[in-house]
Each structure stands twice: as C-alpha cells, then as structure tokens.
Design an enzyme around this catalytic site. Structure first.
Site, PDB file in Angstrom:
ATOM      1  N   ASN A   1      15.415 -84.927 -52.011  1.00  0.00           N
ATOM      2  CA  ASN A   1      17.107 -84.700 -52.320  1.00  0.00           C
ATOM      3  C   ASN A   1      17.165 -84.916 -53.272  1.00  0.00           C
ATOM      4  OD1 ASN A   1      15.161 -87.214 -50.971  1.00  0.00           O
ATOM      5  ND2 ASN A   1      17.658 -88.450 -52.269  1.00  0.00           N
TER       6      ASN A   1
ATOM      7  N   HIS B   1      26.031 -85.462 -41.895  1.00  0.00           N
ATOM      8  CA  HIS B   1      26.648 -85.187 -42.827  1.00  0.00           C
ATOM      9  C   HIS B   1      26.409 -84.792 -44.239  1.00  0.00           C
ATOM     10  CE1 HIS B   1      25.687 -88.711 -46.018  1.00  0.00           C
ATOM     11  NE2 HIS B   1      24.837 -88.888 -45.055  1.00  0.00           N
TER      12      HIS B   1
ATOM     13  N   GLN C   1      17.601 -82.864 -45.970  1.00  0.00           N
ATOM     14  CA  GLN C   1      18.621 -82.106 -46.790  1.00  0.00           C
ATOM     15  C   GLN C   1      17.672 -80.582 -46.588  1.00  0.00           C
ATOM     16  OE1 GLN C   1      19.745 -82.087 -49.676  1.00  0.00           O
ATOM     17  NE2 GLN C   1      20.106 -84.445 -49.500  1.00  0.00           N
TER      18      GLN C   1
ATOM     19  N   SER D   1      20.526 -85.113 -40.614  1.00  0.00           N
ATOM     20  CA  SER D   1      21.501 -86.255 -40.612  1.00  0.00           C
ATOM     21  C   SER D   1      22.664 -84.917 -40.609  1.00  0.00           C
ATOM     22  CB  SER D   1      21.875 -86.986 -41.726  1.00  0.00           C
ATOM     23  OG  SER D   1      22.806 -87.686 -41.941  1.00  0.00           O
TER      24      SER D   1
ATOM     25  N   THR E   1      18.987 -92.525 -42.048  1.00  0.00           N
ATOM     26  CA  THR E   1      18.816 -93.862 -42.065  1.00  0.00           C
ATOM     27  C   THR E   1      17.676 -94.434 -40.808  1.00  0.00           C
ATOM     28  OG1 THR E   1      19.681 -93.587 -44.313  1.00  0.00           O
ATOM     29  CG2 THR E   1      18.857 -95.958 -43.587  1.00  0.00           C
TER      30      THR E   1
ATOM     31  N   CYS F   1      20.680 -94.596 -54.955  1.00  0.00           N
ATOM     32  CA  CYS F   1      20.117 -95.861 -54.732  1.00  0.00           C
ATOM     33  C   CYS F   1      19.452 -96.693 -56.490  1.00  0.00           C
ATOM     34  CB  CYS F   1      18.550 -96.097 -53.819  1.00  0.00           C
ATOM     35  SG  CYS F   1      19.090 -94.911 -52.211  1.00  0.00           S
TER      36      CYS F   1
ATOM     37  N   THR G   1      26.491 -96.941 -26.721  1.00  0.00           N
ATOM     38  CA  THR G   1      27.431 -96.376 -26.138  1.00  0.00           C
ATOM     39  C   THR G   1      27.430 -94.854 -27.634  1.00  0.00           C
ATOM     40  OG1 THR G   1      28.731 -97.668 -25.624  1.00  0.00           O
ATOM     41  CG2 THR G   1      30.315 -95.600 -26.007  1.00  0.00           C
TER      42      THR G   1
HETATM   43  C1  LIG Z   1      21.061 -88.299 -47.721  1.00  0.00           C
HETATM   44  C2  LIG Z   1      20.023 -88.532 -46.755  1.00  0.00           C
HETATM   45  C3  LIG Z   1      18.712 -89.257 -45.470  1.00  0.00           C
HETATM   46  C4  LIG Z   1      19.983 -90.822 -45.270  1.00  0.00           C
HETATM   47  O1  LIG Z   1      20.904 -90.425 -44.436  1.00  0.00           O
HETATM   48  P1  LIG Z   1      22.375 -90.812 -43.849  1.00  0.00           P
HETATM   49  O2  LIG Z   1      22.503 -89.903 -42.383  1.00  0.00           O
HETATM   50  O3  LIG Z   1      23.458 -91.168 -45.047  1.00  0.00           O
HETATM   51  O4  LIG Z   1      21.471 -92.305 -43.581  1.00  0.00           O
HETATM   52  C5  LIG Z   1      17.667 -89.300 -45.502  1.00  0.00           C
HETATM   53  N1  LIG Z   1      16.902 -88.657 -46.054  1.00  0.00           N
HETATM   54  C6  LIG Z   1      17.486 -88.015 -47.179  1.00  0.00           C
HETATM   55  C7  LIG Z   1      15.978 -87.119 -47.845  1.00  0.00           C
HETATM   56  C8  LIG Z   1      18.596 -87.432 -47.798  1.00  0.00           C
HETATM   57  O5  LIG Z   1      18.595 -86.854 -48.441  1.00  0.00           O
END
Ligand SMILES: *Cc1c(COP(=O)(O)O)cnc(C)c1O
Length: 397
Positions: free
Chosen positions: A159, A209, A187, A207, A80, A332, A245
């Site tokens: 996504n 996670h 993704q 990202s 994000t 969302c 940091t």
């Molecule tokens: C999950 C996702 C995000 C947001 O990522 P975060 O690390 O959770 O803020 C942005 N873009 C796509 C395509 C995602 O799948």
C-alpha cells in the site's frame, strides 16, 4: 464517469490508496437497503429473505471475481478484520501442528500487529526481508519454512510503495511444504487479476473502500477445508465463522463496486498508469527526487518518491495548503517521525526516507490535476528547502 465536488473545486485528491470515494453507481445500488429492504438477513420472513437474497447476490459476484465458491467468501468489517482473522484464526486452529509463522516485513500493520501479538504469546514469527524495491524473494520463504510453520502471509501489493509481490511463487514454495498461504489483496482486487487459484493462496483479504465501495466492509476468502478459528462468536452468521448481523447495504455496495471495477479494469488501469507515468516524469525533474518501489512490478496508480532535504510531514502540510491531498505512504505512522517500516525494510537511507511522498491516483484523476500537482509539489519542495537551516541542497554538485 460521474463527477465529484473535488473534481470541480480547487482541491486535488491524490490519496486513493488510503481510501476512495464511493462511486455514485455503488451508492445507488446500496440505497434501497437502508430503508425499503431493511430486513435482518437471518430472519425467516420476507423482509429478511429479501435482504438474504441481496447478500447472496453480492457474495456470488465477489466469488466470481476471485474465482472461488460463494461459500468460501466470508464477509467482514474490512481488511483489518480479515487480516487479523487470517493470522490469529489460522494460528489458533493449527496450534497442534506448531507455533511458527512467516510474514513479510512490508505487510500492512493489520498483519504485522497480530503477528507481533502472537509473538508476545509464545509463537515464533519470521519476518521476511525484501530487496531494495520491496520484493520478497521466494527462496527466502523456502529457507524460513520449518516443520512447525502454520502460515505464510505475503501481501499481493504494498500500500505504500505499490510493489507487487511474487505471490504465486511464494505460494508454490509454501504449499510444497504443506503450509497455508494468506495474501492481503486489499490494494489489488479490481486493479490486477486476483484469482485465488492462479495465486495459489488459501486465504485472501480485501476491502470495499479501496475500490470505490463503502467503508467498513471487506472479506476473507477461506479455501474450502481450511480451518480458521472464529474471532467473533455469537450467532451462526457466515456459516458460523463470523457472527454479527450482516451489513446488507455495505455488502451490496461491495459487490457492485467490484463488478464495476472488473467490467472496466484494463481500460481504467491503462488510463491511470499513463497519468501516473506523466506524474512521475514531472516529479523526477525536481532536484533530489528519487522514485521508490519497483520500476515495473508496481500498482498502476502508485507514485512514491523520496525528496532529499525535505521533511515529509511539512511537505504534506505545504501540499494540503495548496489543495493537494497526499500521504507519506503510511497512514499509520503519520504524526510520528519514525520512517515507515516499509522504507526501512527496503534499506532506504533514513535521511531520504524522511522525505517520503506518496501520490496515488484513481478513477476521477485528470491530466489537468496531474500537471497542477507537479507544479504544486515543485513549489512546496522549493519553499521547504528555502526554509532549511542549512541549505544543503544548494551545496550539492
Ligand atoms: C487499507 C488496507 C488495509 C486495511 O483495510 P481496512 O478495510 O481499512 O481495514 C489492509 N491492508 C492493506 C494493504 C490496505 O491497503
């Protein structure tokens, strides 16, 4: 493969596109950085330098994965932040050239909302259409480009419906006109080849996670020489591009997660694809089920369907009661009855879009879970249709 509680219990997790569990091997790699190696990576003493070395190692791993220089990888709090920064940071840095942006209409809201915010401040934004499979046409990008365009942003894979975009073609068209290109690869990093030179992009978000790493850490790749206005000002972290940091354990985990994903990428994707195909086959046997998204150009772990005469939110609740964790596609829009902006852009009829179901598989999905999920979806759909005020489904020929 390490096992998880949900693997042996009655619950079935099929929402890997929303987030993934942190791989136990990633957690192990992170652990020392909370307690033993806890220094501030900016400190000159040995505590700090040990932390700095760990951040540098992770950055090198991430850079190798992307095929870029470590100095081109800026660590962020997630995708994000990376998406917001790419859109707003490029717009602010290139205002002298113009105030026009081009983004696809199926982007994650982390790209769409900053673009809309800029639009409310006087920038012009062209939202690219997509075809019924959710793909952008590079010719539409060509037509959208103007002398005052500063950025094109088209995601690598969607996504919600899993459609993979022709990013390399889009980038070629934009770069011919000297326009910077951003792609949201959240993704795809670790699932598809994500090499910045092959994609031809100037900026790329990811990202941890979404790839078995911890939440709250991500990156923005910024090609050398590309100017991006910082959003976070303060200390001179990340070469003065992003103050704050460093989250050392999370960054270490991100590096480890990507390393693990790349080591086994093709085998893992093949395994997940076979499970996904089995799942889709099973679900398409249900009456009034339609597969959404691209038939072949899609993420291996994504099954997205729409069910006639079913309401998405009710279906998710009915599945949750049966132990299946699924999504309508867009976290969302959860809670709102508006169809997702992605399905709307693809031209999916409103009544059909209302019955959207996304099941996304991952590292710990088993065939037994897939087979159970098909049965549980069948049950849930039948139950909801029985409860319909007008039994339209039975009236269909
Ligand atoms: C999950 C996702 C995000 C947001 O990522 P975060 O690390 O959770 O803020 C942005 N873009 C796509 C395509 C995602 O799948």
């Amino acid at each position: 493969m390490p096992r998880f509680a949900y693997n042996v219990g009655v619950r079935i997790y099929m929402d890997y596109a929303a987030t993934t569990p942190t791989d136990p091997r990633v957690l192990e790699a992170m652990r020392p950085y909370f307690t033993e190696v806890f220094g501030n990576a900016s400190s000159v003493h040995s505590f700090g330098q040990e932390a700095r070395a760990a951040v540098d190692r992770a950055r090198r791993t991430l850079a190798e994965a992307l095929g870029c220089q470590p100095s081109e990888v800026v660590l962020t709090s997630g995708a994000t932040e990376a998406d917001n920064w790419a859109v707003v940071g490029v717009a602010l840095a290139h205002e002298a050239k113009g105030r026009h942006l081009v983004v696809s209409s199926v982007e994650h809201r982390a790209v769409l909302e900053p673009a809309r915010w800029l639009a409310s401040r006087g920038w012009e934004v062209t939202f690219l259409p997509v075809d019924r499979h959710g793909r952008v046409d590079p010719d539409d990008v060509r037509r959208a480009l103007r002398d005052d365009t500063v950025l094109v942003s088209v995601m690598h894979a969607n996504n919600e419906v899993g459609t993979v975009q022709p990013v390399a073609e889009v980038a070629r068209v934009a770069r011919e006109r000297g326009v910077l290109v951003h792609t949201d690869a959240t993704q795809t990093l670790g699932a598809l080849p994500v090499r910045v030179d092959e994609l031809g992009v100037d900026l790329l978000s990811a990202s941890a996670h979404k790839r078995y790493g911890p939440k709250g850490v991500g990156l923005l790749y910024v090609r050398r020489g590309v100017r991006v206005e910082p959003l976070l000002r303060g200390g001179s972290h990340e070469r003065g591009r992003r103050a704050g940091t460093e989250n050392v354990p999370a960054i270490v985990g991100f590096g480890k997660a990507v390393e693990l994903a790349l080591a086994d990428r093709e085998a893992e994707q093949a395994r997940v694809r076979a499970l996904r195909d089995r799942l889709v086959c099973g679900l398409l046997e249900l009456e009034g089920a339609v597969l959404t998204g691209h038939p072949s150009e899609r993420l291996a772990n994504n099954a997205h369907l729409c069910f006639e005469d079913v309401e998405s939110e009710s279906l998710l609740l009915a599945l949750d009661l049966r132990g299946v964790a699924a999504s309508s596609g867009s976290a969302c829009t959860a809670g709102s009855l508006e169809p997702s902006h992605v399905l709307r852009a693809m031209g999916v009829p409103r009544e059909l879009a209302a019955g959207a179901l996304r099941l996304t598989l991952g590292r710990w999905t088993t065939q037994a879970e897939v087979d159970a999920a098909v049965e549980l979806v069948r049950e849930a759909v039948a139950e909801l249709r029985r409860a319909l005020p007008r039994a339209r489904s039975t009236a269909r020929g």
